[in-house]
Design a protein around this motif. Structure first.
Motif, PDB file in Angstrom:
ATOM      1  N   SER A 244       0.818  -1.217   0.000  1.00 44.11           N
ATOM      2  CA  SER A 244       0.000   0.000   0.000  1.00 44.11           C
ATOM      3  C   SER A 244       0.853   1.269   0.000  1.00 44.11           C
ATOM      4  O   SER A 244       0.428   2.294  -0.537  1.00 44.11           O
TER       5      SER A 244
ATOM      6  N   VAL B 104       1.703   1.839  -3.575  1.00 43.68           N
ATOM      7  CA  VAL B 104       0.485   2.240  -4.285  1.00 43.68           C
ATOM      8  C   VAL B 104       0.163   3.697  -3.979  1.00 43.68           C
ATOM      9  O   VAL B 104      -0.176   4.477  -4.878  1.00 43.68           O
ATOM     10  N   ASN B 105       0.284   4.103  -2.723  1.00 50.61           N
ATOM     11  CA  ASN B 105       0.024   5.495  -2.346  1.00 50.61           C
ATOM     12  C   ASN B 105       1.028   6.445  -2.987  1.00 50.61           C
ATOM     13  O   ASN B 105       0.658   7.546  -3.408  1.00 50.61           O
TER      14      ASN B 105
END
Length: 117
Positions: free
Chosen positions: A76, A79-80
């Motif tokens: 994540s 992804v961020n």
């Protein structure tokens, strides 16, 4: 002579702050230092980089630099970071300098990372 507007994200960090100081010494640039950290002037504080202003040049330093944190995080975080970059690229800066960090390269693996990775 054209005055180039340079937006520096992560400007309150060590390298970003040093770059802002150097750019301000040059007459060709209007420098807009941007930070998500709660810092005082002369930084433009934003809660999200979609609030960063448009400029001729974007220099993006604002990703995690703590390799241990990145190595212990899940996908994540990456992804961020991609989402943040997508938001910034939608602004259509004339030039973008993305300063790689542990989010991009990390330090897990046997083979060293190369730019094409």
């Amino acid at each position: 002579m054209k005055l180039y507007k340079v937006v520096v994200t992560g400007a309150s960090g060590f390298i970003g702050g040093a770059l802002v100081k150097k750019l301000r010494l040059l007459k060709d640039f209007e420098v807009i230092p941007v930070s998500r950290s709660k810092v005082d002037q002369p930084y433009l504080h934003v809660s999200d980089y979609n609030e960063a202003p448009f400029g001729d040049i974007l220099i993006h330093f604002a990703e995690h630099s703590n390799r241990q944190f990145i190595n212990n995080s899940d996908e994540s975080v990456i992804v961020n970071a991609e989402k943040t970059l997508d938001v910034l690229l939608e602004k259509k800066y004339n030039n973008v300098i993305y300063c790689s960090s542990s989010v991009v390269y990390g330090d897990i693996g046997i083979e060293p990372f190369i730019e094409e990775t």
